[in-house]
Scaffold this motif. Structure first.
Motif: not given
Length: 534
Positions: A39-43, A49-52, A357-364
């Protein structure tokens, strides 16, 4: 980023440590470290977060094949940084041609697995092709990707395909899980060929040998490659759907192609329950979400103002009362579109998986997926290499009850993915562990909201389990004062935190606060891990 597990023997049991990870970038928490890394590699490659989540979901079906997979079901809470929070339901369904007469009751006895229903002749509702329900996982993941994904679908499945080509490494934990279901797996020739040696033993080398023994998962790899190339719709309406149905019908299932063709996941408006300044976003039906809402309502009366800091005896007693009350009302309930009936067997091994999952933009995102029992029905589709679920076990085999087994009926699940907001803190969390899921998720979120503990403190705090039976399980690491207070009101037993059998569920989650992302994973699970993107 690595983590360490520290074990210390004390007078009150074993203390385990698995520190949280923190990052200004994305974080993935799951029950398998490699899945979190994927998941981290995808980000890192530019996905959100949703791709991950798409990549992690399919990877977990390979890395933990007994917990979940494409022929399972589940649900999720989706919380975009700048959009409305939504629930997505993709649970299993009974086939349209299911015949309740296929599940005759024994004269006495109870089912052999998670729920103490009356026993069915030959455990037909638990194991074998008649236990298989219509799956939802692929439809659910596809629906998420269509709405929120930014990377190509086929690209996101490549890590799972690569893991399947490599084959699952047979370490001690994989061998333990397979050994726990060896008798069931031996009854299906395709399952035995995949998981067992000589139809009896887990595939492994000598116990002192350093071995790279792996399962041959090439058929599953081919199936995933097909889904990647032609899309998720083929799983329900194409060549792959026909292969799956052919395999199942050859083994005695009543499922037909139109069961797959008519399946649709459902986007839902979540329940939003205010509690002590926090807003709990819960799945609205066919899950443990409504029971969590009931619990919060009762807790608000029992403990309207909990003190911040580590919980004390009064807090644990209030949690036990609220859990017991909520489960009493749930277990008196019904079936499709109503509270769930039945009760889990005590301390069953974990048989579901959760990730957040949470991404750098805050999508959870908080997502739970399952085959129901460990290894589901114990049936493998020979042409696809996929394990089949045993969702029919969620139904009461005795007719005349609210949750009685019936055709085209939706399965009721114990899953409880949640999203919680309090001030600047945003929490996406869930757990695996059958009926133990709700107590774990409730305590974890209450520790971070009512008591203002950090995610790391909340994950390491001792828990109790009250999940429908008369007994309260209390972690032996709790203080004597807390054990005494619980014992004065409940039949209480001290149980050490462990993973097999699973005493207190397996929560994992991510938290975002002031731009800092934190990941936590169950300290007792050997494969569970949170991984940060930087």
């Amino acid at each position: 980023m690595s983590y360490k597990v520290k074990q210390t023997n004390t007078a009150r049991g074993t203390i385990l440590r698995k520190p949280a990870v923190e990052s200004r970038g994305g974080v993935v928490s799951s029950q398998h470290r490699r899945a979190s890394e994927i998941g981290v590699e995808v980000m890192r490659a530019g996905g959100n977060a949703y791709d991950a989540a798409v990549a992690v979901s399919f990877a977990l079906g390979v890395l933990e094949p007994w917990m979940s997979g494409p022929f399972g079901g589940g649900g999720m809470m989706v919380a975009p940084a700048n959009g409305p929070v939504e629930a997505l339901y993709y649970g299993m369904k009974a086939p349209k041609r299911l015949d309740p007469a296929d599940y005759p009751l024994e004269a006495e006895g109870r089912a052999s697995d998670l729920f103490p229903w009356k026993a069915v002749v030959g455990d037909r509702n638990v194991y074998g092709a008649l236990a298989v329900a219509v799956p939802g996982t692929v439809a659910g993941i596809s629906a998420l990707h269509r709405r929120y994904g930014t990377m190509p679908w086929g690209e996101l499945l490549q890590p799972a395909i690569a893991a399947a080509r490599e084959g699952l490494l047979m370490d001690w934990y994989a061998m333990l899980m397979i050994a726990s279901r060896a008798e069931v797996l031996a009854s299906d020739s395709d399952a035995a060929a995949l998981f067992l040696d000589k139809g009896v033993y887990p595939r492994a080398a000598g116990w002192t040998a350093l071995s790279d023994q792996r399962l041959n998962m090439s058929r599953m790899a081919d199936t995933l490659a097909h889904i990647a190339a032609v899309g998720a719709d083929d799983f329900y309406r194409g060549d792959l759907a026909r292969s799956l149905i052919g395999d199942l019908q050859a083994k005695g299932s009543r499922m037909a192609l139109d069961d797959l063709e008519s399946y649709q996941p459902e986007w839902q408006k979540p329940l939003v329950v205010p509690h002590n300044g926090a807003a709990f976003h819960l799945t609205p039906r066919l899950t443990a979400g409504p029971t969590f809402a009931d619990l919060l309502g009762e807790l608000g009366q029992l403990r309207p103002k909990a003190p911040t800091g580590a919980p004390g005896a009064q807090d644990y007693v209030a949690w036990a009362r609220a859990l017991q009350g909520a489960y009493t009302r749930r277990l008196a309930g019904a079936g499709d579109d109503a509270p769930e009936a039945g009760q889990d067997a005590p301390n069953a091994p974990s048989c579901t998986t959760h990730f957040a999952v949470v991404d750098a933009d805050g999508n959870m995102l908080s997502m739970t997926q399952t085959l129901l029992s460990a290894f589901g029905s114990g049936v493998v589709s020979g042409s696809t290499g996929l394990l089949m679920n045993n969702g029919i076990m969620w139904f009461d085999p005795e007719q005349g009850n609210p949750n009685s087994v019936a055709p085209n009926k939706r399965c009721l699940m114990n899953i409880c993915p949640v999203y919680v907001e309090k001030g600047a803190r945003r929490i996406a969390l869930g757990a695996a562990g059958g009926r133990k899921i709700l107590p774990a998720v409730a305590q974890m979120t209450l520790l971070m909201t009512d008591h203002d503990l950090s995610p790391d403190e909340a994950m390491h705090a001792p828990r109790i389990d009250v999940s429908g039976g008369p007994m309260v399980q209390a972690d032996v690491a709790l203080s004597p004062e807390i054990h005494d207070a619980l014992g004065q009101e409940f039949d209480t037993i001290g149980v050490e935190r462990g993973f097999f059998p699973l005493a207190y569920a397996c929560p994992v989650g991510v938290v975002r606060e002031e731009g800092l992302n934190t990941g936590v994973s169950e300290i007792a699970m050997p494969w569970a891990a949170s991984v940060a993107a930087d």
